[in-house]
Motif scaffolding. Sequence first.
Motif, mmCIF file in Angstrom:
data_model
loop_
_atom_site.group_PDB
_atom_site.id
_atom_site.type_symbol
_atom_site.label_atom_id
_atom_site.label_comp_id
_atom_site.label_asym_id
_atom_site.label_seq_id
_atom_site.Cartn_x
_atom_site.Cartn_y
_atom_site.Cartn_z
ATOM 1 N N LEU A 27 0.829 -1.197 0.000
ATOM 2 C CA LEU A 27 0.000 0.000 0.000
ATOM 3 C C LEU A 27 0.870 1.255 0.000
ATOM 4 C CD1 LEU A 27 -2.876 1.146 0.177
ATOM 5 C CD2 LEU A 27 -2.635 1.058 2.660
ATOM 6 N N TRP A 28 1.917 1.261 0.794
ATOM 7 C CA TRP A 28 2.833 2.405 0.841
ATOM 8 C C TRP A 28 3.436 2.668 -0.538
ATOM 9 C CZ3 TRP A 28 4.770 5.584 4.845
ATOM 10 C CH2 TRP A 28 5.883 6.331 4.524
ATOM 11 N N ILE A 29 3.913 1.620 -1.184
ATOM 12 C CA ILE A 29 4.564 1.765 -2.485
ATOM 13 C C ILE A 29 3.571 2.264 -3.534
ATOM 14 C CG2 ILE A 29 5.753 0.501 -4.333
ATOM 15 C CD1 ILE A 29 7.419 1.116 -1.752
ATOM 16 N N VAL A 30 2.327 1.791 -3.461
ATOM 17 C CA VAL A 30 1.317 2.236 -4.417
ATOM 18 C C VAL A 30 0.991 3.712 -4.222
ATOM 19 C CG1 VAL A 30 -1.138 1.988 -4.992
ATOM 20 C CG2 VAL A 30 0.295 -0.026 -4.812
ATOM 21 N N LEU A 31 0.985 4.180 -2.981
ATOM 22 C CA LEU A 31 0.534 5.536 -2.700
ATOM 23 C C LEU A 31 1.612 6.616 -2.817
ATOM 24 C CD1 LEU A 31 -1.855 4.866 0.305
ATOM 25 C CD2 LEU A 31 -2.449 5.317 -2.078
ATOM 26 N N ILE A 32 2.885 6.221 -2.914
ATOM 27 C CA ILE A 32 3.920 7.258 -3.038
ATOM 28 C C ILE A 32 4.090 7.631 -4.500
ATOM 29 C CG2 ILE A 32 5.124 6.605 -0.943
ATOM 30 C CD1 ILE A 32 7.193 5.207 -2.659
ATOM 31 N N SER A 33 4.650 8.815 -4.723
ATOM 32 C CA SER A 33 4.788 9.290 -6.093
ATOM 33 C C SER A 33 6.085 8.824 -6.753
ATOM 34 C CB SER A 33 4.718 10.818 -6.124
ATOM 35 O OG SER A 33 5.778 11.347 -5.357
ATOM 36 N N ARG A 34 7.108 8.605 -5.957
ATOM 37 C CA ARG A 34 8.414 8.243 -6.498
ATOM 38 C C ARG A 34 8.951 7.049 -5.731
ATOM 39 N NH1 ARG A 34 12.667 12.763 -5.692
ATOM 40 N NH2 ARG A 34 13.204 11.390 -3.986
ATOM 41 N N VAL A 35 9.352 6.016 -6.422
ATOM 42 C CA VAL A 35 9.861 4.817 -5.756
ATOM 43 C C VAL A 35 11.379 4.793 -5.882
ATOM 44 C CG1 VAL A 35 9.809 2.311 -5.684
ATOM 45 C CG2 VAL A 35 7.750 3.562 -6.309
ATOM 46 N N ASP A 36 12.051 4.991 -4.755
ATOM 47 C CA ASP A 36 13.500 4.845 -4.717
ATOM 48 C C ASP A 36 13.863 4.078 -3.448
ATOM 49 O OD1 ASP A 36 13.040 6.799 -2.857
ATOM 50 O OD2 ASP A 36 14.389 8.282 -3.724
ATOM 51 N N LEU A 37 15.126 3.836 -3.229
ATOM 52 C CA LEU A 37 15.570 2.993 -2.125
ATOM 53 C C LEU A 37 15.147 3.543 -0.770
ATOM 54 C CD1 LEU A 37 17.115 0.532 -1.138
ATOM 55 C CD2 LEU A 37 19.186 1.926 -1.124
ATOM 56 N N LEU A 38 15.290 4.833 -0.565
ATOM 57 C CA LEU A 38 14.913 5.423 0.716
ATOM 58 C C LEU A 38 13.421 5.237 1.005
ATOM 59 C CD1 LEU A 38 15.735 6.964 3.221
ATOM 60 C CD2 LEU A 38 15.344 9.093 1.956
ATOM 61 N N GLU A 39 12.595 5.386 -0.017
ATOM 62 C CA GLU A 39 11.151 5.175 0.164
ATOM 63 C C GLU A 39 10.841 3.725 0.534
ATOM 64 O OE1 GLU A 39 8.657 7.191 0.337
ATOM 65 O OE2 GLU A 39 9.696 9.026 -0.233
ATOM 66 N N TRP A 40 11.545 2.784 -0.091
ATOM 67 C CA TRP A 40 11.356 1.375 0.269
ATOM 68 C C TRP A 40 11.731 1.124 1.730
ATOM 69 C CZ3 TRP A 40 9.059 -2.677 -1.983
ATOM 70 C CH2 TRP A 40 8.777 -2.606 -3.341
#
Length: 68
Positions: A27-40
């Motif tokens: 759900l977090w990954i779907v809702l963020i605008s940019r997927v990078d290592l820090l976001e993961w």
Amino acid sequence: MARTITGSSAVRVTAEVVGWWAVLTGLWIVLISRVDLLEWVVGSCAALLAAIGARAARIAAAWRSGST
């Protein structure tokens, strides 16, 4: 009242927390605008804390209602 966790109970606890973690991370990954290592990393850590909280809330609700 302290409870100990046996082998099969430990597997169920782990499966429940991992299941919550996977759903919440997704759900977090779907809702963020940019997927990078820090976001993961941030999303995974936040999802792990929320998964542990969800398990604790379910246990507290079951204990309060009298069913375990």
